[in-house]
Write a protein that holds these residues in place. Structure first.
Motif, PDB file in Angstrom:
ATOM      1  N   ASP A   7       0.854  -1.198   0.000  1.00 39.46           N
ATOM      2  CA  ASP A   7       0.000   0.000   0.000  1.00 39.46           C
ATOM      3  C   ASP A   7       0.883   1.238   0.000  1.00 39.46           C
ATOM      4  O   ASP A   7       1.883   1.290   0.720  1.00 39.46           O
ATOM      5  CB  ASP A   7      -0.958   0.033   1.197  1.00 39.46           C
ATOM      6  CG  ASP A   7      -2.176   0.888   0.872  1.00 39.46           C
ATOM      7  OD1 ASP A   7      -3.283   0.355   0.818  1.00 39.46           O
ATOM      8  OD2 ASP A   7      -1.997   2.112   0.613  1.00 39.46           O
ATOM      9  N   GLN A  15     -10.196   3.393   1.498  1.00 40.03           N
ATOM     10  CA  GLN A  15     -11.189   4.454   1.739  1.00 40.03           C
ATOM     11  C   GLN A  15     -11.853   4.377   3.117  1.00 40.03           C
ATOM     12  O   GLN A  15     -11.965   5.396   3.787  1.00 40.03           O
ATOM     13  CB  GLN A  15     -12.257   4.436   0.637  1.00 40.03           C
ATOM     14  CG  GLN A  15     -11.694   4.784  -0.733  1.00 40.03           C
ATOM     15  CD  GLN A  15     -12.728   4.633  -1.832  1.00 40.03           C
ATOM     16  OE1 GLN A  15     -13.860   5.060  -1.710  1.00 40.03           O
ATOM     17  NE2 GLN A  15     -12.338   4.020  -2.924  1.00 40.03           N
ATOM     18  N   TYR A  20     -13.757   7.486   5.911  1.00 42.01           N
ATOM     19  CA  TYR A  20     -14.917   7.438   6.817  1.00 42.01           C
ATOM     20  C   TYR A  20     -14.712   6.424   7.945  1.00 42.01           C
ATOM     21  O   TYR A  20     -15.525   5.535   8.150  1.00 42.01           O
ATOM     22  CB  TYR A  20     -16.212   7.165   6.035  1.00 42.01           C
ATOM     23  CG  TYR A  20     -16.200   5.977   5.101  1.00 42.01           C
ATOM     24  CD1 TYR A  20     -16.752   4.763   5.477  1.00 42.01           C
ATOM     25  CD2 TYR A  20     -15.635   6.057   3.837  1.00 42.01           C
ATOM     26  CE1 TYR A  20     -16.746   3.669   4.633  1.00 42.01           C
ATOM     27  CE2 TYR A  20     -15.614   4.970   2.974  1.00 42.01           C
ATOM     28  CZ  TYR A  20     -16.165   3.791   3.381  1.00 42.01           C
ATOM     29  OH  TYR A  20     -16.163   2.708   2.538  1.00 42.01           O
ATOM     30  N   ASP A  27     -23.983  -1.903   5.016  1.00 41.83           N
ATOM     31  CA  ASP A  27     -24.261  -2.840   3.921  1.00 41.83           C
ATOM     32  C   ASP A  27     -23.186  -3.900   3.745  1.00 41.83           C
ATOM     33  O   ASP A  27     -22.910  -4.350   2.639  1.00 41.83           O
ATOM     34  CB  ASP A  27     -24.515  -2.088   2.599  1.00 41.83           C
ATOM     35  CG  ASP A  27     -23.603  -0.896   2.459  1.00 41.83           C
ATOM     36  OD1 ASP A  27     -22.503  -0.929   3.022  1.00 41.83           O
ATOM     37  OD2 ASP A  27     -24.010   0.082   1.810  1.00 41.83           O
ATOM     38  N   VAL A  59       3.458   0.904  -5.638  1.00 44.61           N
ATOM     39  CA  VAL A  59       3.948   0.064  -6.733  1.00 44.61           C
ATOM     40  C   VAL A  59       3.920   0.885  -8.020  1.00 44.61           C
ATOM     41  O   VAL A  59       2.891   1.459  -8.378  1.00 44.61           O
ATOM     42  CB  VAL A  59       3.087  -1.217  -6.880  1.00 44.61           C
ATOM     43  CG1 VAL A  59       3.489  -1.995  -8.117  1.00 44.61           C
ATOM     44  CG2 VAL A  59       3.206  -2.072  -5.636  1.00 44.61           C
ATOM     45  N   ASP A 249     -12.811  -0.977  -6.711  1.00 40.86           N
ATOM     46  CA  ASP A 249     -13.168   0.252  -7.418  1.00 40.86           C
ATOM     47  C   ASP A 249     -12.245   0.554  -8.596  1.00 40.86           C
ATOM     48  O   ASP A 249     -12.527   1.456  -9.383  1.00 40.86           O
ATOM     49  CB  ASP A 249     -13.133   1.442  -6.452  1.00 40.86           C
ATOM     50  CG  ASP A 249     -14.362   1.480  -5.545  1.00 40.86           C
ATOM     51  OD1 ASP A 249     -15.142   0.501  -5.560  1.00 40.86           O
ATOM     52  OD2 ASP A 249     -14.531   2.484  -4.829  1.00 40.86           O
TER      53      ASP A 249
END
Ligand SMILES: Cc1cc2nc3c(=O)[nH]c(=O)nc-3n(C[C@H](O)[C@H](O)[C@H](O)COP(=O)(O)OP(=O)(O)OC[C@H]3O[C@@H](n4cnc5c(N)ncnc54)[C@H](O)[C@@H]3O)c2cc1C
Length: 291
Positions: A7, A15, A20, A27, A59, A249
């Motif tokens: 990372d 995210q 948040y 969900d 990366v 995403d």
């Protein structure tokens, strides 16, 4: 399999961790609700001592060499999964000229809303991040939410909650036009559409939630095909390159929705395809309960 996660940030969690952490996510199947922080903690606990985690490593470079890939000239892997979301988090900057003193009071992420206790905080933006942060901060601070439109892009329920909070003021449709420091506070001149006069507001600190610049284009250098800003995959989550998969995403296909649960499912599909590819001679057990 031996697995290594990279990372670019100092911590994993993407995210939910960064944008948040305190929101109650409703969900994720099995959990009625779970905060972003707890979700990431549970995921990390699951892989503790089983997976190498290499943080603060963006990366940049992937090269095919025989039947392996070399990552950043250093790590050799058989296959890889790209799960870069919208790319390294590069927030869109506050659009006014600022100096060092001002920048100390301008934030693009918040780790702990309690840091803003009893302050006057401006939140700039109209999407989910802006609304979530304004709601979180409302438990501690006086919040002014400034957006350039009357309508917000985020969840209606978040807007309704903000409208009911006694210490939250919604300022729309306003654009920031001037910034200076007055008595150790930020003084920001806000311009209403169609009006000439500026409305000056004082803030102890501001949070800028104008979104992020998507930059997954770097994978093109490895030969990975994109469709618009997203990585193109087949139904097994494999990119156009044999052995390079993508999930979350970072990818798109007709009907995809950007939800955590969808990313989890895509991970299962990609891993199953990878196992079949790496160990074609083995009968693959799909359910962990049968291992
Ligand atoms: C405000 C907000 C609220 C949301 N609420 C919900 C919700 O309630 N429920 C829900 O299901 N979804 C929600 N989502 C959507 C959800 O967060 C995303 O769908 C999910 O995080 C996508 O996961 P990902 O792993 O694909 O990408 P990300 O979470 O974006 O993670 C990508 C990671 O890759 C790293 N990275 C990027 N480029 C590189 C590189 N070159 N090298 C190394 N690392 C790299 C980044 O640092 C990051 O950690 C919300 C999103 C936002 C913005």
């Amino acid at each position: 399999m031996n697995t290594i996660i990279f990372d670019s940030l100092n911590e994993v969690g993407g995210q939910p961790n960064l944008l948040y952490p305190f929101k109650q996510i409703a969900d994720i199947p099995v959990f009625n609700t779970i905060s972003g922080l707890d979700l990431v903690k549970n995921l990390k606990d699951n892989i503790l001592n089983k997976v190498t985690i290499q943080t603060a490593h963006r990366v940049d470079n992937v090269k095919k060499e025989n039947d392996s890939f070399i990552i950043d000239e250093e790590y050799e892997v058989k296959t890889l999964i790209i799960a870069t979301g919208t790319g390294s988090f590069k927030p869109k900057k506050f659009p006014l000229k600022t100096n060092e003193e001002m920048e100390k009071k301008i934030h693009y992420f918040i780790k702990d809303p309690a840091d803003f206790k009893n302050q006057t905080v401006g939140v700039f933006g109209g999407g989910d991040s802006a609304l979530d942060w304004a709601n979180e901060l409302a438990s501690y601070a006086n919040v002014k939410l400034i957006h350039r439109r009357d309508q917000f892009r985020g969840l209606e329920s978040s807007v309704e909650k903000l409208k009911k909070a006694p210490n939250v003021e919604l300022l729309t449709p306003y654009l920031p036009k001037e910034i200076s420091i007055k008595n150790d506070q930020l003084s920001i001149g806000l311009k209403k559409m169609g009006e000439d006069q500026l409305n000056y507001q004082l803030f102890d600190q501001i949070i800028v939630a104008y979104g992020f610049r998507a930059n997954n284009r770097f994978v093109r250098n490895w030969g990975v095909e994109l469709e618009g800003p997203h990585i193109k995959v087949n139904s097994e989550m494999e990119t156009n390159l044999d052995g390079i998969f993508a999930i979350g995403d970072a990818i798109n296909y007709p009907g995809r929705v950007p939800l955590i649960g969808v990313g989890f499912g895509e991970a299962q599909i990609a891993i199953t395809a990878i196992m079949r590819k790496l160990f074609p001679e083995k009968t693959l057990t799909i359910h962990s309960t049968s291992i």
